[in-house]
Design a protein around this motif. Structure first.
Motif, short mmCIF file in Angstrom:
data_model
loop_
_atom_site.label_atom_id
_atom_site.label_comp_id
_atom_site.label_asym_id
_atom_site.label_seq_id
_atom_site.Cartn_x
_atom_site.Cartn_y
_atom_site.Cartn_z
N SER A 85 20.68 19.55 3.38
CA SER A 85 21.81 20.01 2.58
C SER A 85 23.06 19.20 2.88
CB SER A 85 22.07 21.50 2.86
OG SER A 85 23.19 21.96 2.14
N MET A 86 23.28 18.87 4.15
CA MET A 86 24.43 18.05 4.54
C MET A 86 24.35 16.64 3.94
SD MET A 86 24.68 19.02 8.59
CE MET A 86 24.97 20.69 9.16
N LEU A 87 23.11 16.21 3.64
CA LEU A 87 22.90 14.85 3.13
C LEU A 87 22.62 14.84 1.63
CD1 LEU A 87 20.66 13.57 6.07
CD2 LEU A 87 22.98 12.78 5.53
N LYS A 88 22.98 15.90 0.95
CA LYS A 88 22.65 16.00 -0.47
C LYS A 88 23.32 14.92 -1.31
CE LYS A 88 26.24 19.53 -1.27
NZ LYS A 88 26.47 20.94 -1.68
N ASN A 89 24.41 14.36 -0.82
CA ASN A 89 25.10 13.30 -1.57
C ASN A 89 24.70 11.90 -1.11
OD1 ASN A 89 26.60 15.14 -3.16
ND2 ASN A 89 28.08 15.42 -1.48
N ASN A 90 23.77 11.85 -0.15
CA ASN A 90 23.28 10.56 0.34
C ASN A 90 22.10 10.13 -0.53
OD1 ASN A 90 21.76 8.56 1.83
ND2 ASN A 90 22.94 9.09 3.64
N SER A 91 22.28 9.10 -1.30
CA SER A 91 21.24 8.68 -2.25
C SER A 91 20.12 7.87 -1.61
CB SER A 91 21.88 7.86 -3.37
OG SER A 91 22.53 6.71 -2.84
N ASP A 92 20.22 7.62 -0.30
CA ASP A 92 19.21 6.79 0.38
C ASP A 92 18.10 7.60 1.03
OD1 ASP A 92 20.63 4.47 -0.25
OD2 ASP A 92 21.87 4.64 1.56
N ILE A 93 18.31 8.91 1.17
CA ILE A 93 17.38 9.72 1.95
C ILE A 93 16.74 10.80 1.09
CG2 ILE A 93 17.14 11.28 3.94
CD1 ILE A 93 19.41 9.80 5.28
N GLN A 126 0.83 -1.21 0.00
CA GLN A 126 0.00 0.00 0.00
C GLN A 126 0.87 1.26 0.00
OE1 GLN A 126 -2.23 -1.22 3.53
NE2 GLN A 126 -4.14 -1.16 2.35
N LYS A 127 1.95 1.21 0.77
CA LYS A 127 2.86 2.36 0.81
C LYS A 127 3.47 2.60 -0.57
CE LYS A 127 6.89 2.18 3.02
NZ LYS A 127 7.86 2.21 4.14
N LYS A 128 3.82 1.54 -1.25
CA LYS A 128 4.39 1.66 -2.60
C LYS A 128 3.39 2.31 -3.55
CE LYS A 128 6.45 -1.16 -6.27
NZ LYS A 128 6.82 -2.55 -6.70
N SER A 129 2.13 1.89 -3.45
CA SER A 129 1.09 2.45 -4.30
C SER A 129 0.85 3.93 -4.00
CB SER A 129 -0.21 1.66 -4.09
OG SER A 129 -1.28 2.25 -4.81
N ILE A 130 0.85 4.29 -2.72
CA ILE A 130 0.65 5.69 -2.33
C ILE A 130 1.79 6.55 -2.84
CG2 ILE A 130 0.49 7.27 -0.37
CD1 ILE A 130 -0.88 4.97 1.17
N ARG A 131 3.02 6.06 -2.73
CA ARG A 131 4.16 6.81 -3.23
C ARG A 131 4.04 7.05 -4.74
NH1 ARG A 131 9.85 5.09 -0.26
NH2 ARG A 131 9.19 5.59 1.88
N GLU A 132 3.58 6.05 -5.42
CA GLU A 132 3.41 6.19 -6.87
C GLU A 132 2.37 7.27 -7.19
OE1 GLU A 132 2.35 3.41 -10.78
OE2 GLU A 132 2.56 2.50 -8.79
N GLN A 133 1.28 7.29 -6.45
CA GLN A 133 0.24 8.29 -6.66
C GLN A 133 0.73 9.70 -6.36
OE1 GLN A 133 -3.27 7.16 -4.39
NE2 GLN A 133 -3.02 5.02 -4.99
N LEU A 134 1.60 9.82 -5.35
CA LEU A 134 2.11 11.13 -4.94
C LEU A 134 3.35 11.55 -5.72
CD1 LEU A 134 1.77 10.80 -1.04
CD2 LEU A 134 0.22 12.00 -2.61
N GLY A 135 3.88 10.66 -6.55
CA GLY A 135 5.08 10.97 -7.31
C GLY A 135 6.34 11.00 -6.47
N LEU A 136 6.38 10.18 -5.43
CA LEU A 136 7.54 10.13 -4.53
C LEU A 136 8.40 8.91 -4.88
CD1 LEU A 136 5.75 10.98 -1.15
CD2 LEU A 136 7.06 12.53 -2.63
N PRO A 137 9.71 9.00 -4.62
CA PRO A 137 10.61 7.89 -4.96
C PRO A 137 10.28 6.62 -4.18
CG PRO A 137 11.76 9.57 -3.65
CD PRO A 137 10.44 10.14 -4.03
N GLN A 138 10.43 5.48 -4.84
CA GLN A 138 10.10 4.19 -4.23
C GLN A 138 11.23 3.62 -3.40
OE1 GLN A 138 7.23 2.76 -4.19
NE2 GLN A 138 6.04 3.68 -5.84
N ASP A 139 12.46 3.89 -3.78
CA ASP A 139 13.60 3.17 -3.22
C ASP A 139 14.42 3.99 -2.24
OD1 ASP A 139 14.42 4.94 -5.14
OD2 ASP A 139 15.90 3.60 -6.07
N ARG A 140 13.81 5.01 -1.65
CA ARG A 140 14.56 5.86 -0.71
C ARG A 140 13.80 5.97 0.61
NH1 ARG A 140 16.68 10.97 -4.26
NH2 ARG A 140 18.16 11.15 -2.54
N THR A 141 14.54 6.24 1.68
CA THR A 141 13.92 6.50 2.97
C THR A 141 13.37 7.92 2.94
OG1 THR A 141 15.50 5.05 4.11
CG2 THR A 141 14.31 6.66 5.46
#
Length: 394
Positions: A235-243, A198-213
Motif C-alpha cells: 500500500s505504501m508503494l502503490k504509486n511506485n510503478s516499478d514494483i 524464459q522468465k519473460k515467457s513464463i510471465r506472459e503465460q501467467l499474465g504478469l507484467p513484463q517491465d516491473r520488479t
C-alpha cells in the motif's frame, strides 16, 4: 529396508503447505533409493466429516461445545490417535512419523523416528483456543503430554531447525544424542534458475507484467506468516510503478488481505497454488519475500518458500525468525528485514528494485547454498544414515 511414513496430514489430498510438500518429496526420494516405502495417512473421512460421523465422534469423545474450535480440534486429535493405534506396523523396519500425534499413538516395537516440523501445543492453542485465560494452562498441559509421549517413544528425533531442537531439549530433557537438526530441503529438479527470455515467457503465460520488479509472497495467509505487513508495504508503494506484488496462498486471513488489496493496482492475490504449479511463479519473480513474525509463541521453521526461492536463484528477503535465520547470511545469499515493520519492507524493496541486476550475485549465492546444503538428494543421504543408526542400535 522397509519404511513406513506416518502422518496426521495426507499429502495426496492436500497438495500445498510445507509439511505436505516435504512428505511427498520424502516418499519420492526414498523410493529412488530402492527403499520399500508405505504411507499411512488418514483418509478423506478425517478431512470432510459428514453429519452422521460428526455426531458419532461427538458422542464418543464428549464434544459438548461444538461451536468451540478448540473442542473440535480435541475431538479430531482423539479420532486421529484412534486411527494410528489400529495401524499394523509390525513388518516395518523404520516408522517415520511426521508429527507428535502419530508418534505418540502408534503401537509398535519398531524404530520410531519423529520429525518435528512445528510446536504442536503452542500452534494448537494459537489457532484454536478461544476459552478463558484461566483454562489455557490446563489445555496446554494436555497437548504437551502428547508431545512428551511422542518424544519419549521415538528412538531418534529430527528437528527442522535449532530452535525446535532447543525446545525439545530444554522443555522435555531429551538428550542431544537422540536429536539431529536437518533443515528442510528443496526439489532442485523443479526449482532452478531460468534465463531472462524464459522468465519473460513464463510471465506472459501467467499474465504478469513484463517491465516491473515482481515480489512474490507464497505462503499460507495466517498471522504467524506476517502477510499483513507485506500488504501494508504494498500500500505504501502503490504509486511506485516499478514494483508489483503477487500474493499466493489460502488461509484465515485471505478475506482481509483481499479486501485491503481491492483498491491497489500493484497487487494480485491468488488462492493456494498447487506445488506442481507454484514453481512457475518463483521463476517469474525477481524477489521472494517472507515477512514471518513470532505469534503466540509460534515461529516458522525453515520455510519451504525460502528454499524454493533460493533454488531459483532469486533475491530472498526474510525476517530473522526460526530456521530462516540459520540459512540466510545477510547480504551474501539473502537479506534480513526487521520483523513486524511494513516500513522496513518498503525501504528494502525500493533499494533492491532500483537495480535488481546489481544484486543478482546474491541470488547466485542463494542457489549455490541450496545445491551445497539443502537439496533433497543430500537430505535423504543424511536421513538414511539416521535410519541405519537406529537399526544398528536396536
Amino acid at each position: 529396508m522397509k519404511v513406513a511414513l506416518v502422518s496426521s496430514d495426507n499429502s495426496s489430498i492436500v497438495r500445498q503447505g510445507g509439511k505436505h510438500i516435504y512428505q511427498s518429496l520424502l516418499e519420492k526420494y526414498l523410493l529412488r533409493r530402492q527403499i520399500n516405502v508405505r504411507t499411512f495417512y488418514p483418509g478423506p473421512s478425517h478431512y470432510k466429516i459428514t453429519m452422521p460421523r460428526g455426531l458419532t465422534l461427538a458422542f464418543k469423545y464428549g464434544l459438548l461445545r461444538f461451536w468451540d474450535p478448540f473442542e473440535r480440534s480435541r475431538v479430531k486429535i482423539a479420532d486421529l490417535r484412534s486411527y494410528f493405534r489400529k495401524l499394523d506396523l509390525k513388518d516395518e523396519d523404520i516408522v517415520h512419523c511426521q508429527d507428535v500425534v502419530s508418534a505418540s499413538s502408534v503401537e509398535c516395537s519398531n524404530n520410531v523416528v519423529l520429525t518435528v516440523h512445528g510446536y504442536f501445543a503452542y500452534e494448537s492453542l494459537a489457532r484454536n483456543f478461544r476459552g478463558k485465560e484461566s483454562e489455557r494452562e490446563s489445555a496446554a498441559k494436555r497437548l504437551i503430554e502428547i508431545e512428551e509421549e511422542a518424544f519419549r517413544k521415538s528412538c531418534h528425533i529430527i528437528c527442522v531447525d535449532k530452535e525446535r531442537q532447543n525446545y525439545v531439549v530444554k522443555k522435555f530433557k531429551i538428550p542431544l544424542n537422540r536429536i539431529t537438526v536437518l533443515h528442510n530441503a528443496v526439489d532442485t529438479e523443479n526449482f532452478f534458475p531460468v534465463s531472462d527470455e524464459q522468465k519473460k515467457s513464463i510471465r506472459e503465460q501467467l499474465g504478469l507484467p513484463q517491465d516491473r520488479t515482481i515480489i512474490l509472497i507464497a505462503s499460507r495467509f495466517s498471522p504467524e506468516k506476517g502477510i499483513a505487513y507485506a500488504v501494508k508495504a504494498a500500500s505504501m508503494l502503490k504509486n511506485n510503478s516499478d514494483i508489483f506484488f503477487v500474493f499466493a496462498g489460502g488461509g484465515p486471513e485471505r478475506g482481509s488481505i483481499e479486501s485491503f488489496a481491492e483498491s491497489l493496482e500493484n497487487i494480485i492475490v491468488l488462492d493456494s497454488v498447487s506445488h506442481d504449479k507454484i514453481n512457475a511463479f518463483f521463476k517469474a519473480a525477481d524477489i521472494v519475500l517472507l515477512p514471518s513474525i513470532t505469534y503466540n509463541n509460534v515461529r516458522e521453521g525453515t520455510s519451504m518458500s525460502l528454499l524454493e526461492g533460493m533454488a531459483c536463484g532469486k533475491v530472498v528477503i526474510a525476517t530473522r525468525v526460526g530456521g530462516m535465520a540459520e540459512v540466510i547470511k545477510d547480504s551474501y545469499n539473502g537479506f534480513f528485514v526487521e520483523e513486524r515493520s511494513a516500513e522496513a519492507i518498503r525501504d528494502i524493496l525500493v533499494e533492491l528494485s532500483s537495480d535488481i541486476s546489481y544484486h543478482s550475485i546474491v541470488g547466485k549465492n542463494a542457489q549455490r547454498t541450496i545445491l551445497e546444503k539443502h537439496s533433497f538428494e543430500r537430505y535423504v543421504d543424511r536421513l538414511i544414515s539416521i535410519y541405519n543408526s537406529c537399526l544398528m542400535q536396536s
